[in-house]
Scaffold this active site. Sequence first.
Site, PDB file in Angstrom:
ATOM      1  N   GLU A  80       0.860  -1.185   0.000  1.00 25.20           N
ATOM      2  CA  GLU A  80       0.000   0.000   0.000  1.00 25.20           C
ATOM      3  C   GLU A  80       0.897   1.236   0.000  1.00 25.20           C
ATOM      4  OE1 GLU A  80      -3.635   2.230   2.404  1.00 25.20           O
ATOM      5  OE2 GLU A  80      -2.838   0.347   3.167  1.00 25.20           O
ATOM      6  N   ASP A 132      10.672   6.486   0.038  1.00 22.14           N
ATOM      7  CA  ASP A 132      10.232   6.565  -1.349  1.00 22.14           C
ATOM      8  C   ASP A 132       9.841   5.183  -1.868  1.00 22.14           C
ATOM      9  OD1 ASP A 132       9.945   7.012  -4.081  1.00 22.14           O
ATOM     10  OD2 ASP A 132      11.718   8.273  -4.234  1.00 22.14           O
ATOM     11  N   ASP A 155      -1.790  12.092  -4.223  1.00 23.34           N
ATOM     12  CA  ASP A 155      -1.834  13.518  -4.533  1.00 23.34           C
ATOM     13  C   ASP A 155      -2.147  13.692  -6.015  1.00 23.34           C
ATOM     14  OD1 ASP A 155      -1.306  16.253  -4.985  1.00 23.34           O
ATOM     15  OD2 ASP A 155       0.186  16.289  -3.375  1.00 23.34           O
ATOM     16  N   LYS A 159      -2.469  21.112 -10.815  1.00 20.63           N
ATOM     17  CA  LYS A 159      -1.974  22.101 -11.779  1.00 20.63           C
ATOM     18  C   LYS A 159      -1.266  21.399 -12.936  1.00 20.63           C
ATOM     19  CE  LYS A 159      -1.393  25.755  -8.330  1.00 20.63           C
ATOM     20  NZ  LYS A 159      -0.438  26.700  -7.677  1.00 20.63           N
ATOM     21  N   THR A 228     -13.165   6.004   4.023  1.00 16.27           N
ATOM     22  CA  THR A 228     -12.337   6.755   4.955  1.00 16.27           C
ATOM     23  C   THR A 228     -12.948   8.113   5.286  1.00 16.27           C
ATOM     24  OG1 THR A 228     -11.041   7.838   3.223  1.00 16.27           O
ATOM     25  CG2 THR A 228     -10.286   5.669   3.964  1.00 16.27           C
ATOM     26  N   ARG A 229     -12.433   8.732   6.331  1.00 15.54           N
ATOM     27  CA  ARG A 229     -12.876  10.072   6.718  1.00 15.54           C
ATOM     28  C   ARG A 229     -12.602  11.062   5.590  1.00 15.54           C
ATOM     29  NH1 ARG A 229     -10.150  12.199  12.044  1.00 15.54           N
ATOM     30  NH2 ARG A 229      -8.351  11.687  10.733  1.00 15.54           N
ATOM     31  N   PHE A 230     -11.433  10.949   4.978  1.00 16.97           N
ATOM     32  CA  PHE A 230     -11.089  11.822   3.860  1.00 16.97           C
ATOM     33  C   PHE A 230     -12.075  11.648   2.707  1.00 16.97           C
ATOM     34  CE2 PHE A 230      -9.013  12.160  -0.291  1.00 16.97           C
ATOM     35  CZ  PHE A 230      -8.533  13.457  -0.258  1.00 16.97           C
ATOM     36  N   GLU A 231     -12.406  10.393   2.397  1.00 17.18           N
ATOM     37  CA  GLU A 231     -13.344  10.126   1.315  1.00 17.18           C
ATOM     38  C   GLU A 231     -14.723  10.664   1.643  1.00 17.18           C
ATOM     39  OE1 GLU A 231     -14.963   6.314  -1.331  1.00 17.18           O
ATOM     40  OE2 GLU A 231     -13.510   6.026   0.280  1.00 17.18           O
TER      41      GLU A 231
END
Length: 263
Positions: A80, A132, A155, A159, A228-231
């Site tokens: 992951e 990384d 991410d 832009k 998820t909370r973000f989703e």
Amino acid sequence: MSENSRPKGAPRFPEGPAPDPSGGRFERRIRSFTPRRSRVTTAQGDALRRLWPKWGFDIDGQRVLDLAELFGTEAPVVLEIGFGMGEATAQMAAADPGTCILAVDVHTPGQGNLLNLADRAGLTNVRVANGDAVILLREMLAPQSLDGARVYFPDPWPKARHHKRRLIQPDFLTLLAPRLKPGAVLHCATDWEPYAEHMLEVLTAHPDFENTQEDGGYAPRPDFRPLTRFEGQGLRKGHVVHDLLFRRTATPSGVQDTAPTQA
């Protein structure tokens, strides 16, 4: 060691994740991530001090990992990349204890939080890698050592001048594919429509992957990927989440899986 007794300039977690685990030993290149600096809570710090030597490691590119030794089992391993604060990772690990999760991120509070969640839930099938993911794949993972890969909400670099920083690119897929066993699934998810379109285009064009969806489009959200909370925040804002599930094909004719090189 308490915060008050720590010498000025000394690392807060001397046996924990290193700020630059590869030590600049590898070539400079455009990276898909930017390390975030935020406060480490008491619980996260305690988990890093106690559990990093046991369940964490730095991506230094200096050795090829024996995943069976790392996890203490011959169970399948899923990579992951980018787990945020680790809530979804911990839920998936708890729901499927027969699968090991090698979770990679560079966010120290998230690393501590995932270790804390795993410890509190009694999980033994999670390992946390700091650094990384490209170096991990190229230098530290053997061919066909992974049973799957997950990239959730990377991410999007919205832009146009930053699109080159997006993780899901042809070169990354070419690096990942040999580390996956034939039939292993790469599962991506994003709530950024242009990035979803980019992922679908790049994955569809790559010879080492095939879409699991007969119509060649996006997949329904699998039950095993937690909301998820973000989703949830994105959905409340009207964002549409796209899942992509692509299967690793057999090695194309004329292409050989090669072992990692040692620095």
